[in-house]
Design an enzyme around this catalytic site. Sequence first.
Site, short mmCIF file in Angstrom:
data_model
loop_
_atom_site.label_atom_id
_atom_site.label_comp_id
_atom_site.label_asym_id
_atom_site.label_seq_id
_atom_site.Cartn_x
_atom_site.Cartn_y
_atom_site.Cartn_z
N ARG A 82 0.86 -1.19 0.00
CA ARG A 82 0.00 0.00 0.00
C ARG A 82 0.89 1.24 0.00
NH1 ARG A 82 -1.48 1.65 4.70
NH2 ARG A 82 -2.27 -0.34 5.46
N TYR B 10 -16.73 16.49 -14.71
CA TYR B 10 -17.20 15.12 -14.73
C TYR B 10 -18.28 14.92 -13.65
CZ TYR B 10 -16.93 10.04 -14.35
OH TYR B 10 -17.22 8.70 -14.31
N ASP C 73 -8.11 18.51 -14.08
CA ASP C 73 -8.38 17.13 -14.51
C ASP C 73 -8.03 17.08 -16.00
OD1 ASP C 73 -9.56 14.81 -15.54
OD2 ASP C 73 -11.20 14.85 -14.11
N LYS D 94 -9.05 6.14 -19.27
CA LYS D 94 -9.42 6.65 -20.59
C LYS D 94 -8.22 6.54 -21.54
CE LYS D 94 -13.05 7.38 -18.15
NZ LYS D 94 -13.43 8.62 -17.53
C1 LIG Z 1 -13.93 9.01 -16.22
C2 LIG Z 1 -13.54 10.32 -15.66
C3 LIG Z 1 -13.28 10.48 -14.30
C4 LIG Z 1 -13.45 9.35 -13.31
O1 LIG Z 1 -12.51 8.36 -13.49
P1 LIG Z 1 -12.74 6.80 -13.16
O2 LIG Z 1 -11.48 6.18 -13.62
O3 LIG Z 1 -13.95 6.37 -13.93
O4 LIG Z 1 -12.96 6.70 -11.70
C5 LIG Z 1 -12.85 11.72 -13.86
N1 LIG Z 1 -12.71 12.75 -14.72
C6 LIG Z 1 -12.97 12.64 -16.02
C7 LIG Z 1 -12.79 13.81 -16.91
C8 LIG Z 1 -13.40 11.42 -16.54
O5 LIG Z 1 -13.67 11.32 -17.85
#
Ligand SMILES: *Cc1c(COP(=O)(O)O)cnc(C)c1O
Length: 385
Positions: free
Chosen positions: A50, A102, A174, A199
Site C-alpha cells: 500500500r 465530470y 483534470d 481513458k
Molecule cells: C472518467 C472520468 C473520471 C473518473 O474516473 P474513473 O477512472 O472512472 O474513476 C474523472 N474525470 C474525467 C474527466 C473522466 O472522464
Amino acid sequence: MSEYKNIESALIHGGIYGDEYTKAVNVPIYQTSTYEQNGLGETPKWEYSRTGNPTRAALEALIAELEGGTSGFAFASGMAAITAVLSLFHTGDKILISSNVYGGTFRVLDKIFSNFGIGYSIEDTTNINELEKKITSDVKAILVESPANPLLTVTDLKAVADLAKKHSILSIVDNTFMTPYLQRPIELGVDIVIHSATKYLGGHSDVVAGLVVVNDDELAKKIAFIQNSTGGVLAPFDSFLLIRGIKTLAVRLDRHVENAEKAAYFLKEHKAVKKVYYPGLPDAQGYEINKKQAKNGGVMISFELYENYNIKKFFKSLKLVALAESLGGVESLVCHPATMTHASIPYEIRQKIGITDGLIRLSIGIENIDDILSDIEQAIAESEE
Ligand SMILES: *Cc1c(COP(=O)(O)O)cnc(C)c1O
C-alpha cells in the site's frame, strides 16, 4: 539510461525503464504485498505494497516525467485520485469547480465531502474576471477541466493558475481528456494534475485507474500521506497495464485526433446536426485559447441533432459505434450525458449548464474513419421522423 528529447520517446523510456535485476525491458509485475526486512530499525526501501510497490512506482515516475511534475501517484480509479486530492481540504474550505466537470467529481463533492463541511460552487471558469470575484476567504482551490465534459468548454489554464497563485490557493486540473501528449498543465503553472487513466492513458478499455501529479515537494508529501492512509492504490497488474498502454499513447492519439477532426467536420456539415462542440473547429468556444495551451482539439466531440431526429432510435441504430459509458479506448463509443455520465447532476442544473436531453457525446476510436462515419450516417437516417 536512455537519451531522448521528445515526449514520444519519454512515453516508452520515461520513469523507471525495465528491471534492474534481470535487465528485462519491461517493468515486471511485482505481485507482492510485503517485503522481507534486513533487521529491526533498518528502514527498508520497500516495506508494504500500500505504501509502495516497484511496478506502481515505475508508473508513478513515468506520469510525473510526462506531465513535467516532481511526483506522481497511482490510484485504483480516477475517482480515487480525485478523492485523494480533495482530502487535502478541511472543514470550512470551499472549492470552485468549472460548470462542466465530470459528473462523478460533482457527486463526490455534493454527496460525500459536503458531509465533512467542505463546500463547492459551480462557476463559469471561462470568464476569469468573474471567477476572481468568487474567490472569498474560504475558497482554497479551483478545479477545472479543459476541454470540459461534455460540452468541451475551454478554460484558460494559465490564467487559472495565475489567479490561484495571486490568491495563494491551489489550481487543480483534470487532464483526462487531453493527456500529457496534448496538454501539460503543470508547465502552465498548475499545482495538481489529475487523470482518469481509465481513458486515453490506458487506452484499451481494459483497466480502471487514476493518477495524480504535483510539482512541489510539500504537496507531494501530503498526497503520499493521504495515498498511504486512505489506501486507494493501484494494483501491480493494473500498473503494468497502464505502463503498457502509455507506450503507444502518441501513435494512438495521432490517429484518434485525425479521425476526430474528420468526424467534427462531417457532423458540422450534416443537415441533421444542429450544433457540434469540438475545440478543434475554428468557430468553437475557446478555439484560440485551446490552440495556445494544447497541441490540438483532442478527440471528444459532442453534438445535437435537430428535433425531428429521434435520439433513442439513433442510439439503437448504431452498429459499429457502441453505446457505453467511458471514452478514450481504441473503439468508438457514444453516450447520452443527460442519462449516463451526467445523470448525477440534477435536471435544473443540467439545463443551466447546457447538458440538454438531446446532447450526444462521441469518443472517436481508431477504426477506419469511413467505417465510423458510415455507421453514424446510417443511424442518423434511421432516426429521422
Ligand atoms: C472518467 C472520468 C473520471 C473518473 O474516473 P474513473 O477512472 O472512472 O474513476 C474523472 N474525470 C474525467 C474527466 C473522466 O472522464
